[in-house]
Design an enzyme around this catalytic site. Structure first.
Site, PDB file in Angstrom:
ATOM      1  N   HIS A   1       0.865  -1.184   0.000  1.00  0.00           N
ATOM      2  CA  HIS A   1       0.000   0.000   0.000  1.00  0.00           C
ATOM      3  C   HIS A   1       0.896   1.226   0.000  1.00  0.00           C
ATOM      4  O   HIS A   1       1.651   1.458   0.946  1.00  0.00           O
ATOM      5  CB  HIS A   1      -0.929   0.020   1.212  1.00  0.00           C
ATOM      6  N   CYS A   2       0.813   2.011  -1.050  1.00  0.00           N
ATOM      7  CA  CYS A   2       1.685   3.173  -1.218  1.00  0.00           C
ATOM      8  C   CYS A   2       1.022   4.401  -0.594  1.00  0.00           C
ATOM      9  O   CYS A   2      -0.045   4.837  -1.041  1.00  0.00           O
ATOM     10  CB  CYS A   2       1.974   3.416  -2.694  1.00  0.00           C
ATOM     11  N   VAL A   3       1.657   4.955   0.428  1.00  0.00           N
ATOM     12  CA  VAL A   3       1.087   6.128   1.096  1.00  0.00           C
ATOM     13  C   VAL A   3       1.207   7.365   0.217  1.00  0.00           C
ATOM     14  O   VAL A   3       0.392   8.297   0.330  1.00  0.00           O
ATOM     15  CB  VAL A   3       1.776   6.366   2.452  1.00  0.00           C
TER      16      VAL A   3
END
Length: 371
Positions: free
Chosen positions: A210-212
């Site tokens: 999950h890329c912030v």
């Protein structure tokens, strides 16, 4: 003037009614199509109004905002992806205002065209990677108990295999099988490499991470966009730093009569110096990340597989076998960067919502998992 005429109420003009209708249409257009937050809709409104799937959200802790009629989406968190998008837009605009004309006439027009191409491709892949479906699996497909309209709690204890990891059949004696796991939250048997994202609260096919910075999961359907976004972002930063460096030190060639020192050059061209520093600083994170994902794709690994099974594993009994490695670096790179098809979305948000569709209903987790 009579008392009746003095106190009579005149009817509302048609222009006022048309204005109210226009305001209502604009409000519906903005809240139901342009930017939609399903959690703000009244419960049960989908029964009275013909709704789309993206307008119905009954699951807990699943917070999405949909744009353009459900075609784009973003997680309701800190808008770091907006900051990332602005950090991409601003240097491109500054380049076209302060640098493009000078480069066009003093160096070569093709450099301006090349940078513009890199910038546009970067923006395009950023939108696709950050706001498209990463490969979300539908919910409530494998429910181990009967469902009634009045109660969505388990009627009986599910079988034991719903609480363990099972292996698919395999041939080779020196390899372990591919494991499958049941997700108690989504009520599905996850496909190989799929994982449940705690941020999105959804199971994602080939979940990488999950890329912030993109505010989205990176999975099967947008991993290719993520890779190309990193590549063109790095190439754009390198090209911008070189262009700005040439502009700042152009006086060293003796072709700039009004500038003779470095201080006078950055005083005359402050934006060029700013873009040079900005582009170099912008490489600090994307460039190592690009190298890391080139390494991962050369072995056809995901980030989760690397950190959970490869890095730091010292126990020989916990041997990890990558069943998806083709044993060819070039073939692995081709599969991840070019060859693998994006596929179709398993949860089409733009379709019309069917009342009673179990995929969008709220079901309690299995008892053994919730205890």
């Amino acid at each position: 003037m009579s008392r009746r005429e003095r106190y009579s109420v005149e009817p509302i003009p048609n222009d006022a009614n048309e204005f109210q209708d226009n305001v209502s249409f604009i409000h519906k257009f903005i809240t139901n199509w342009l930017i939609t937050d399903p959690s703000l809709r009244n419960p049960g409104s989908e029964k009275n109004v013909k709704a789309k799937n993206y307008q119905v959200q009954k699951h807990e802790n699943v917070q999405f905002i949909y744009l353009c009629g459900g075609r784009l989406r973003s997680v309701k968190q800190k808008p770091i992806n907006v900051v990332t998008g602005i950090s991409i837009l601003i240097p491109g605009i500054l380049f076209w205002i302060f640098e493009a004309k000078w480069i066009w006439f003093h160096v070569n027009p093709s450099i301006v065209i090349l940078f513009s191409y890199f910038w546009l491709i970067t923006v395009s892949f950023f939108i696709k990677a950050s706001m498209s479906d990463p490969g979300m699996l539908p919910r409530n497909i494998h429910v181990p108990y009967s469902i009634s309209n009045a109660n969505t709690s388990p009627k009986a204890s599910p079988p034991d295999e719903y609480f363990n990891i099972i292996s698919l059949p395999y041939n080779a004696e020196d390899h372990t099988g591919v494991g499958l796991k049941y997700c108690a939250t989504c009520h599905i048997w996850r496909s190989p490499r799929a994982s449940h994202c705690s941020v999105c609260n959804s199971c994602i096919i080939s979940h990488d991470h999950h890329c912030v910075f993109l505010n989205n999961c990176i999975g099967y359907r947008n991993y290719k966009y993520f890779l190309w976004f990193l590549l063109f972002a790095v190439l754009g930063c390198i090209l911008m730093s070189v262009i700005s460096f040439i502009h700042v030190f152009y006086y060293r060639l003796g072709m700039e009569t009004s500038v003779s020192t470095f201080r006078s050059s950055i005083s005359k061209y402050p934006v060029s110096f700013l873009l040079c520093i900005y582009s170099l600083l912008a490489l600090v994170y994307p460039f190592p990340l690009l190298i890391f994902h080139i390494f991962l794709t050369s072995y056809n690994l995901t980030t989760r597989e690397y950190f959970n099974n490869v890095r730091g594993v010292k126990n020989s009994q916990n041997h990890f076998t990558n069943h998806f490695d083709t044993h060819s670096i070039f073939k692995n790179l081709y599969i991840n960067w070019l060859g693998r098809a994006r596929g179709f979305s398993l949860v089409r948000q733009t379709d019309s919502y069917q009342i009673g569709d179990l995929r969008f209903e709220k079901l309690d987790p299995l008892q053994s998992f919730s205890s």
